[in-house]
Design a protein around this motif. Structure first.
Motif, PDB file in Angstrom:
ATOM      1  N   TRP A  12      -4.268 -10.179   3.761  1.00 37.14           N
ATOM      2  CA  TRP A  12      -3.795  -8.950   2.785  1.00 37.14           C
ATOM      3  C   TRP A  12      -4.995  -8.498   2.242  1.00 37.14           C
ATOM      4  N   CYS A  13      -6.243  -8.853   2.524  1.00 37.49           N
ATOM      5  CA  CYS A  13      -7.310  -8.297   1.708  1.00 37.49           C
ATOM      6  C   CYS A  13      -8.239  -7.400   2.545  1.00 37.49           C
ATOM      7  N   PRO A  14      -8.161  -5.877   2.093  1.00 35.07           N
ATOM      8  CA  PRO A  14      -8.592  -4.883   2.504  1.00 35.07           C
ATOM      9  C   PRO A  14     -10.303  -5.158   2.879  1.00 35.07           C
ATOM     10  N   ASP A  15     -10.969  -5.376   2.102  1.00 36.35           N
ATOM     11  CA  ASP A  15     -12.395  -5.769   2.448  1.00 36.35           C
ATOM     12  C   ASP A  15     -12.596  -6.690   3.486  1.00 36.35           C
ATOM     13  N   CYS A  16     -11.857  -7.762   3.703  1.00 38.76           N
ATOM     14  CA  CYS A  16     -11.724  -8.590   4.713  1.00 38.76           C
ATOM     15  C   CYS A  16     -11.553  -7.817   6.089  1.00 38.76           C
ATOM     16  N   ILE A  55     -13.405 -13.094  -1.380  1.00 38.99           N
ATOM     17  CA  ILE A  55     -13.129 -12.868  -0.020  1.00 38.99           C
ATOM     18  C   ILE A  55     -13.419 -11.552   0.382  1.00 38.99           C
ATOM     19  N   PRO A  56     -13.993 -11.023   1.585  1.00 43.21           N
ATOM     20  CA  PRO A  56     -14.574 -12.193   2.321  1.00 43.21           C
ATOM     21  C   PRO A  56     -15.672 -12.701   1.828  1.00 43.21           C
ATOM     22  N   THR A  57     -15.803 -13.859   2.226  1.00 47.30           N
ATOM     23  CA  THR A  57     -17.135 -14.625   2.171  1.00 47.30           C
ATOM     24  C   THR A  57     -17.607 -14.934   3.760  1.00 47.30           C
ATOM     25  N   VAL A  58     -18.729 -14.178   4.061  1.00 49.91           N
ATOM     26  CA  VAL A  58     -19.321 -14.104   5.462  1.00 49.91           C
ATOM     27  C   VAL A  58     -20.451 -15.122   5.379  1.00 49.91           C
ATOM     28  N   ALA A  66     -21.224 -13.356  -0.283  1.00 51.47           N
ATOM     29  CA  ALA A  66     -19.847 -12.992  -1.031  1.00 51.47           C
ATOM     30  C   ALA A  66     -19.682 -11.380  -0.743  1.00 51.47           C
ATOM     31  N   ASN A  67     -18.620 -10.995  -0.144  1.00 50.10           N
ATOM     32  CA  ASN A  67     -18.228  -9.852   0.067  1.00 50.10           C
ATOM     33  C   ASN A  67     -19.273  -8.590   0.440  1.00 50.10           C
ATOM     34  N   LYS A 119     -14.647   1.852   1.604  1.00 56.27           N
ATOM     35  CA  LYS A 119     -13.880   0.519   1.881  1.00 56.27           C
ATOM     36  C   LYS A 119     -12.860   0.301   2.822  1.00 56.27           C
ATOM     37  N   ASP A 120     -11.724   1.058   2.573  1.00 50.33           N
ATOM     38  CA  ASP A 120     -10.431   0.573   3.561  1.00 50.33           C
ATOM     39  C   ASP A 120      -9.750   1.640   3.639  1.00 50.33           C
ATOM     40  N   ILE A 121      -9.262   2.278   4.862  1.00 51.00           N
ATOM     41  CA  ILE A 121      -8.351   3.231   5.264  1.00 51.00           C
ATOM     42  C   ILE A 121      -7.251   3.073   4.070  1.00 51.00           C
ATOM     43  N   GLY A 122      -6.750   4.291   3.371  1.00 49.45           N
ATOM     44  CA  GLY A 122      -5.525   4.248   2.505  1.00 49.45           C
ATOM     45  C   GLY A 122      -5.907   4.285   0.917  1.00 49.45           C
ATOM     46  N   GLY A 123      -6.879   3.986   0.456  1.00 51.83           N
ATOM     47  CA  GLY A 123      -7.230   3.959  -0.715  1.00 51.83           C
ATOM     48  C   GLY A 123      -6.266   3.158  -1.751  1.00 51.83           C
TER      49      GLY A 123
END
Length: 393
Positions: A12-16, A55-58, A66-67, A119-123
């Protein structure tokens, strides 16, 4: 290049999604740990992120990040910038409802466009669990609606880039040069559709707790508080809508409004009929209290009929008190209002710079609704088309 990469994420995480897409597009192999499936994952996140569940933590060669942005991932993994040689008819900065609609209409008229989304499509619409006032759908999830728009834009040939941040742009004669963290883009026209970001409360304790008790997106972070108590701050439709979403899995939701609730009667009636939601109006947020371990204890509010503040106990807090336009990079480029919204000409939506248009929540006078943003995208596309035709496209 290292292959020892672990991504702690959630569906459910957009940045992930953004980080994983970047790694996949660059042929980087990684192991994914879903925090909703691996119970020890949250404990690890708190350990490596100073108590915060980020999250995400890579994790690259056992070093957590962190992110990280796409630019940071590019630097960490030694990935070279792509060469962008194509000249686009239109560069659309922002991939929300306004930007996607602009692209769909332009592509259908055979004007090639590129969407640059940080960031992620959709705002903000993609962060909304359910949308019940978009024409044609009695009830549709925000992510689903935005994914459909993105799929339609791609079907007509749009080039969609996610993760790169636009830093500035300038006119070089026949076209605009757009400086991004992912390289330079060239286009004959520009549409600014960067949308807006939720405002902060700016009260004591908030800054220390952001990401660790205080949040601005229930769809992104609400699952952390399953079977726990949360407080939602705000009296408009967004606050009520997110409170109703949280009520599906949180034990108790308290929604507080600074004055009277301004949300529509539909939302207010639904909230009032939901057993685990409590509505409190005329409650001014004063400060956030913390436990000794630094975690959120609750929200202190000043009630109209009481001299001292009252603590509303909560494990998590979600803030919905208005929007701030995402236009900081435009301060020295375009004419903005004092609040940062882009000034445009009627009826063309053209900005103070010829060939640059604006649509959606970042524009002065816009209505913060998905349906309105799609309409503005149609209008922007129409006038971009006229502009390009006049310039001899």
């Amino acid at each position: 290049m290292s292959n020892n990469i672990v991504v702690y994420s959630a569906k459910w995480c957009p940045d992930c999604k953004r980080a994983k897409a970047f790694l996949t597009q660059n042929n980087i192999t990684f192991h994914e740990v879903d925090i909703d499936e691996v119970h020890t994952a949250v404990d690890y996140l708190e350990k490596v992120n100073n108590g915060k569940r980020i999250i995400p933590t890579v994790v690259i060669d056992e070093q957590p990040h962190a992110n990280p942005s796409n630019a940071e991932l590019r630097a960490l993994l030694g990935i070279e910038l792509p060469n962008n040689h194509q000249l686009y008819d239109t560069a659309i900065i922002g991939g929300g409802a306004a930007g996607l609609t602009t692209s769909i209409y332009l592509q259908r008229d055979h004007f090639n466009s590129i969407i640059l989304e940080k960031k992620d499509i959709g705002g903000n619409a993609a962060l909304t669990h359910q949308i019940q006032n978009y024409p044609g759908f009695i009830d549709i999830g925000g992510p689903e609606l935005m994914n459909r728009m993105a799929e339609q834009a791609r079907f007509y040939g749009a080039d969609i880039r996610v993760g790169g941040e636009v830093r500035s742009f300038n006119h070089t004669g026949a076209f605009f040069s757009i400086d991004t963290t992912e390289g330079e883009i060239q286009a004959r026209s520009i549409v600014i559709a960067t949308g807006s970001t939720y405002r902060k409360l700016d009260i004591p304790g908030e800054a220390d707790l952001i990401g660790h008790g205080v949040h601005f997106c229930a769809t992104c972070d609400g699952a952390f508080y399953r079977d726990r108590a949360v407080v939602v701050i705000g009296g408009g439709n967004s606050a009520l809508e997110e409170g109703l979403y949280l009520s599906r899995f949180c034990k108790k939701i308290t929604i507080v409004a600074r004055t009277a609730f301004s949300a529509s009667k539909t939302y207010l009636d639904k909230a009032a009929d939901t057993p685990n939601i409590t509505l409190i109006d005329h409650a001014v947020p004063h400060s956030f209290s913390q436990h000794e371990d630094g975690s959120l204890q609750g929200l202190n509010v000043q009630l109209a009929d009481q001299a001292e503040t009252t603590l509303i106990p909560a494990d998590g807090a979600f803030v919905y008190v208005g929007l701030r336009p995402n236009t900081g990079f435009l301060k020295k480029i375009l004419t903005l209002t004092e609040a940062g919204f882009i000034k445009t000409q009627d009826p063309s939506f053209e900005t103070s710079t010829e060939g640059v248009f604006a649509a959606g929540d970042c524009r002065q006078g816009a209505t913060a609704q998905v349906a309105a943003a799609t309409g503005e995208g149609v209008i922007a596309a129409y006038h971009v088309r006229n502009y390009l035709n006049q310039k001899g496209h």
